[in-house]
Design an enzyme around this catalytic site. Structure first.
Site, short mmCIF file in Angstrom:
data_model
loop_
_atom_site.label_atom_id
_atom_site.label_comp_id
_atom_site.label_asym_id
_atom_site.label_seq_id
_atom_site.Cartn_x
_atom_site.Cartn_y
_atom_site.Cartn_z
N HIS A 96 -5.85 2.90 1.33
CA HIS A 96 -5.04 4.02 1.79
C HIS A 96 -5.63 4.72 3.03
O HIS A 96 -4.94 4.95 4.02
CB HIS A 96 -4.86 5.06 0.68
CG HIS A 96 -4.29 4.50 -0.59
ND1 HIS A 96 -3.35 3.50 -0.61
CD2 HIS A 96 -4.53 4.81 -1.90
CE1 HIS A 96 -3.03 3.22 -1.88
NE2 HIS A 96 -3.74 3.99 -2.67
N ASP B 108 0.90 -1.15 0.00
CA ASP B 108 0.00 0.00 0.00
C ASP B 108 0.93 1.19 0.00
O ASP B 108 1.59 1.46 1.01
CB ASP B 108 -0.88 0.02 1.26
CG ASP B 108 -1.86 1.18 1.20
OD1 ASP B 108 -1.42 2.31 0.93
OD2 ASP B 108 -3.06 0.97 1.41
N HIS B 109 1.04 1.88 -1.12
CA HIS B 109 2.13 2.85 -1.22
C HIS B 109 1.98 4.00 -0.23
O HIS B 109 2.94 4.70 0.07
CB HIS B 109 2.32 3.34 -2.66
CG HIS B 109 1.35 4.38 -3.12
ND1 HIS B 109 0.08 4.08 -3.51
CD2 HIS B 109 1.46 5.71 -3.25
CE1 HIS B 109 -0.54 5.20 -3.86
NE2 HIS B 109 0.28 6.21 -3.71
C1 BG6 Z 1 -3.82 4.91 -6.15
C2 BG6 Z 1 -5.20 5.02 -6.67
O1 BG6 Z 1 -3.70 3.79 -5.33
O2 BG6 Z 1 -3.50 6.07 -5.40
C3 BG6 Z 1 -5.35 6.26 -7.53
O3 BG6 Z 1 -5.52 3.87 -7.45
C4 BG6 Z 1 -4.89 7.48 -6.77
O4 BG6 Z 1 -6.68 6.42 -7.98
C5 BG6 Z 1 -3.52 7.26 -6.15
O5 BG6 Z 1 -4.86 8.57 -7.67
C6 BG6 Z 1 -3.14 8.42 -5.24
O6 BG6 Z 1 -1.81 8.28 -4.83
P1 BG6 Z 1 -0.93 9.55 -4.45
O7 BG6 Z 1 0.36 8.97 -3.99
O8 BG6 Z 1 -0.81 10.37 -5.69
O9 BG6 Z 1 -1.68 10.27 -3.38
#
Ligand code: BG6
Length: 477
Positions: free
Chosen positions: A234, A171-172
């Site tokens: 997230h 989960d980044h």
């Molecule tokens: C991804 C989603 O996991 O996270 C996207 O699938 C979203 O829809 C993105 O735009 C948002 O990531 P960050 O790091 O740009 O906040």
């Protein structure tokens, strides 16, 4: 500190995520000196290509998605570590050749940057063709299922071939600098933790606002929606970190046990505590339905909800969370809003003042703590809230901070064998178990999302969700 020598194979290496995030991220780790000379990165995908053609693709991806200053020789040296093997995920082609390129004395990791429908096929072939060893790690991307049933099936498939200690579910958001800082702030200071509970906290707000629409991912997004795409993973992870009990150690299972308890303590959400939204068309853009090419879509591009965690620490403290696309600004923030002072000695004219600890994930990572002081000047005892402002870039200094992006950090954690910032199978399942009835409720009622203007802060009803409780959202800016 360089990590151990490794062989990293990226399945789906010609795909969007690999080109945008994984490969440029690895290059930045190379530039920072964290990647050892003996590192090897192998792309694997269906297309027939030799090492040279893949290196050209990686070179182009880095030119497009990375702006770190570097010398041409540095990029050349990085590309020498890069190779490619065509494999047939559903057949036998290419697997033995790929195995032939792996070394016995290096850490071995396989990154599944492919559709979840291929996870089982690839995991099986890693075993049957002898690519997986006991120390092998696999990295899997979201979406990890689309509900509890599919997530369980994926977990079961992976478990046939790998032990849980070998599976790294990404989960980044957990790789973002400030998300980890949240744990440092909570558990590295004596100042906050004694106040971190229902007795002192009025409510907590979590906002993840994006300015982008669904882009070219309409096909995926329309079957997913904000709930599956952002909330189940997230926002849920952010909620866990803000609400969990202090783990005894900063170790994978100690942290993940505590997160799991938070998810399991979440109460089912009343339908009137949820607002779904979909961005409307305007003069500038054709709207969500046109973007996903589905004129009758009822999928949400925005969700706001009020949650309760039924445990001793949080009983009675609401958590308001919201996320959406095409909003006014790109901002991700967690705000802990403390209760009013129990008694105001300054009288009604001094107004109402509250301490707020706001943790900003992006952009401009940092923290502010609103503190009430006297308004300067001769005007009597008038009160004013001023932020104690800590921008992390200012605090550490531009040179001091080699802040890796989320993917870079997480990939290096895989090589180090540290699972703390990865989701365990039971966590993902618990999150789906909570999410499923909410989505089933919408489907059952044919719930129609409220339209909102692009560039706004979401539908009016989301504002009402808090106004009803005498509270308000922080501004999206
Ligand atoms: C991804 C989603 O996991 O996270 C996207 O699938 C979203 O829809 C993105 O735009 C948002 O990531 P960050 O790091 O740009 O906040």
């Amino acid at each position: 500190i360089p990590v151990d020598p490794f062989d990293l194979v990226i399945f789906g290496a010609t795909g969007d995520l690999a080109r945008r995030k994984i490969l440029p991220g690895l290059f930045r780790r190379y530039l920072s000196g964290q990647m050892p000379a003996e590192a090897q990165i192998l792309g694997a995908a269906r297309s027939e290509m030799d090492d040279g053609a893949f290196r050209t693709m990686v070179r182009e991806a880095i030119a497009e998605f990375d702006s770190t200053e570097h010398k041409p020789e540095e990029l050349d040296a990085f590309l020498e570590r890069v190779g490619y093997e065509a494999v047939d995920a559903k057949g036998t082609g290419g697997w033995d050749a790929l195995r032939g390129r792996l070394r016995d004395d290096a850490v071995r990791a396989f990154y599944f940057s492919v559709a979840p429908s291929l996870f089982g096929d690839i995991a099986e072939r890693l075993r049957t063709h002898g690519l997986a060893t006991e120390a092998t790690r696999i990295v899997v991307e979201k979406p990890f299922g689309k509900d509890l049933e599919t997530a369980k099936a994926l977990n079961a498939t992976l478990a046939q071939h790998f032990d849980e200690t070998q599976i790294y579910r990404i989960d980044h958001y957990l790789g973002k600098e400030t998300v980890q800082n949240l744990m440092a702030v909570r558990f590295g200071n004596t100042l906050f933790e004694p106040l971190w509970n229902a007795q002192y906290v009025d409510h907590i707000q979590i906002t993840v606002a994006e300015t982008v629409g669904v882009g070219g991912r309409g096909g995926y997004y329309d079957t997913s929606g904000a709930m599956r795409d952002m909330v189940q993973n997230h926002l849920m992870q952010l909620l866990c970190l803000i609400a969990m009990e202090p783990p005894a150690k900063f170790e994978p299972d100690a942290v993940r046990d505590e997160k799991l308890k938070v998810i399991r303590a979440l109460e089912p959400v009343e339908p009137y505590h949820i607002v779904r939204g979909q961005y409307d068309r305007d003069e500038e853009q054709p709207g969500y339905r046109a973007h996903v090419e589905n004129p009758r879509s009822f999928t949400e591009s925005f969700v706001a909800m009020k949650l309760h965690i039924s445990n001793w620490r949080w009983a009675g403290t609401p958590f308001y969370i919201r996320t959406g696309k095409m909003l006014r600004a790109r901002t991700s923030e967690i705000a802990v809003v403390f209760k009013d002072a129990p008694h105001s000695i300054f009288g009604a004219e001094a107004g109402r003042h509250r301490n707020v600890l706001a943790i900003r994930l992006q952009p401009n990572e940092g923290m502010t703590l609103d503190v009430t002081i006297k308004e300067p000047g001769p005007g009597g005892m008038r009160l004013l809230d001023v932020p104690l402002d800590m921008s992390f870039a200012d605090a550490i200094g531009p040179e001091g901070a080699d802040v890796p992006d989320a993917y870079e950090r997480l990939i290096m954690d895989v090589i180090r064998g540290n699972q703390t910032l990865f989701m365990r199978g039971d966590e993902v399942e618990a999150a789906w178990a909570w999410t499923d009835p909410i989505i089933a409720g919408w489907t059952g009622r044919n719930d129609v999302p409220k339209l909102y203007d692009a560039g706004s802060s979401g539908p009016e009803d989301a504002l009402m969700l808090m106004h009803r409780d005498g509270r308000r959202w922080r501004e999206i800016k």
